[in-house]
Design a protein around this motif. Structure first.
Motif, PDB file in Angstrom:
ATOM      1  N   ARG A 175      27.084  49.842  25.126  1.00  9.96           N
ATOM      2  CA  ARG A 175      26.443  50.187  23.843  1.00  9.96           C
ATOM      3  C   ARG A 175      26.147  51.685  23.747  1.00  9.96           C
ATOM      4  NH1 ARG A 175      23.637  44.756  24.314  1.00  9.96           N
ATOM      5  NH2 ARG A 175      24.667  43.526  22.680  1.00  9.96           N
TER       6      ARG A 175
ATOM      7  N   ARG B  79      35.395  54.598  19.474  1.00  9.80           N
ATOM      8  CA  ARG B  79      34.469  53.588  20.001  1.00  9.80           C
ATOM      9  C   ARG B  79      35.176  52.649  20.992  1.00  9.80           C
ATOM     10  NH1 ARG B  79      32.310  54.132  14.929  1.00  9.80           N
ATOM     11  NH2 ARG B  79      33.492  52.425  13.997  1.00  9.80           N
TER      12      ARG B  79
ATOM     13  N   THR C  31      32.055  46.064  19.280  1.00 12.81           N
ATOM     14  CA  THR C  31      33.050  47.105  19.016  1.00 12.81           C
ATOM     15  C   THR C  31      34.445  46.525  18.865  1.00 12.81           C
ATOM     16  OG1 THR C  31      31.765  48.803  20.145  1.00 12.81           O
ATOM     17  CG2 THR C  31      34.130  49.180  19.984  1.00 12.81           C
TER      18      THR C  31
ATOM     19  N   LEU D 264      34.355  52.376  24.898  1.00 14.69           N
ATOM     20  CA  LEU D 264      34.046  51.085  25.504  1.00 14.69           C
ATOM     21  C   LEU D 264      34.880  50.880  26.764  1.00 14.69           C
ATOM     22  CD1 LEU D 264      33.589  47.656  23.866  1.00 14.69           C
ATOM     23  CD2 LEU D 264      35.354  47.941  25.590  1.00 14.69           C
TER      24      LEU D 264
ATOM     25  N   PRO E 235      36.362  54.203  14.802  1.00 13.92           N
ATOM     26  CA  PRO E 235      36.748  52.974  15.508  1.00 13.92           C
ATOM     27  C   PRO E 235      37.562  53.202  16.785  1.00 13.92           C
ATOM     28  CG  PRO E 235      37.165  52.752  13.153  1.00 13.92           C
ATOM     29  CD  PRO E 235      36.755  54.174  13.400  1.00 13.92           C
TER      30      PRO E 235
ATOM     31  N   THR F 204      29.550  53.497  23.140  1.00 10.20           N
ATOM     32  CA  THR F 204      30.145  53.282  21.819  1.00 10.20           C
ATOM     33  C   THR F 204      29.290  53.871  20.705  1.00 10.20           C
ATOM     34  OG1 THR F 204      29.169  51.058  21.672  1.00 10.20           O
ATOM     35  CG2 THR F 204      31.424  51.229  22.528  1.00 10.20           C
ATOM     36  N   SER F 205      27.979  53.907  20.892  1.00  9.30           N
ATOM     37  CA  SER F 205      27.126  54.470  19.836  1.00  9.30           C
ATOM     38  C   SER F 205      27.293  55.984  19.732  1.00  9.30           C
ATOM     39  CB  SER F 205      25.660  54.120  20.079  1.00  9.30           C
ATOM     40  OG  SER F 205      25.157  54.803  21.205  1.00  9.30           O
TER      41      SER F 205
END
Length: 192
Positions: free
Chosen positions: A77, A89, A139, A93, A86, A80-81
């Protein structure tokens, strides 16, 4: 603080100490080195005290796995934040997952390789394991593409990452191509 509250706090503290010590020993020497006798010696409690918290090594592995799953979810998290868009992210990840596996091999094994007595993909799956999968799906769900179930896509992407993590740790993949592997998995699997 009541006597009961103090005893509960002390019990929780001992359990955390047992789990932390098992994790440390496993990371240093491998899971074969983690025995109830060695843990009892390291934490300076008797084996019966250790058994009053955990029925044996299997439950200790399960406790380490649950703690590790929470840490993995948090790492995914956080990565990805901080990413923008996209594709970034999904790439973040993948890197966070592989980095977690490389930095915490014994914990990773507790989560995914060893028998900690935990149910996976079932109703009684413990919440930390469900949350780790949810962290991936948050994600990856957006990268599944039309007509592909987000959960199914997450399982397939996760399997690819698990394979990379396992093969890399075993020395079966040249480390200098790690970034290219991540890019290939993202490019070939994710619909972005």
């Amino acid at each position: 603080m009541s006597v009961q509250e103090r005893k509960q706090r002390e019990q929780a503290d001992r359990e955390r100490l047992i789990v932390a010590t098992a994790r440390e020993l496993a990371e240093q020497q491998g899971w074969d080195a983690v025995t109830t006798r060695r843990l009892a010696e390291r934490i300076e409690y008797s084996q019966p005290v250790l058994y009053s918290h955990f029925r044996g090594k299997r439950e200790i592995i399960g406790a380490v796995a649950l703690e590790g799953a929470s840490e993995l979810a948090a790492a995914v998290r956080a990565a990805t934040s901080a990413a923008d868009g996209p594709r970034a992210r999904v790439t973040a990840l993948a890197r966070a997952y592989l980095d977690f596996a490389a930095r915490n091999p014994a914990v990773y094994d507790a989560i995914f390789q060893l028998d900690g007595g935990l149910a996976f993909a079932e109703e009684e799956t413990p919440e930390p394991l469900k949350d780790a999968f949810a962290a991936l799906m948050e994600t990856l769900g957006e990268a599944a593409g039309n007509g592909v179930h987000p959960g199914l896509f997450t399982e397939v992407f996760w399997a690819a990452l698990h394979g990379l993590a396992t093969l890399s740790r075993a020395g079966r993949l040249p480390p200098e191509l790690a970034e290219q592997r991540v890019a290939l998995v993202v490019d070939r699997l994710a619909v972005l």
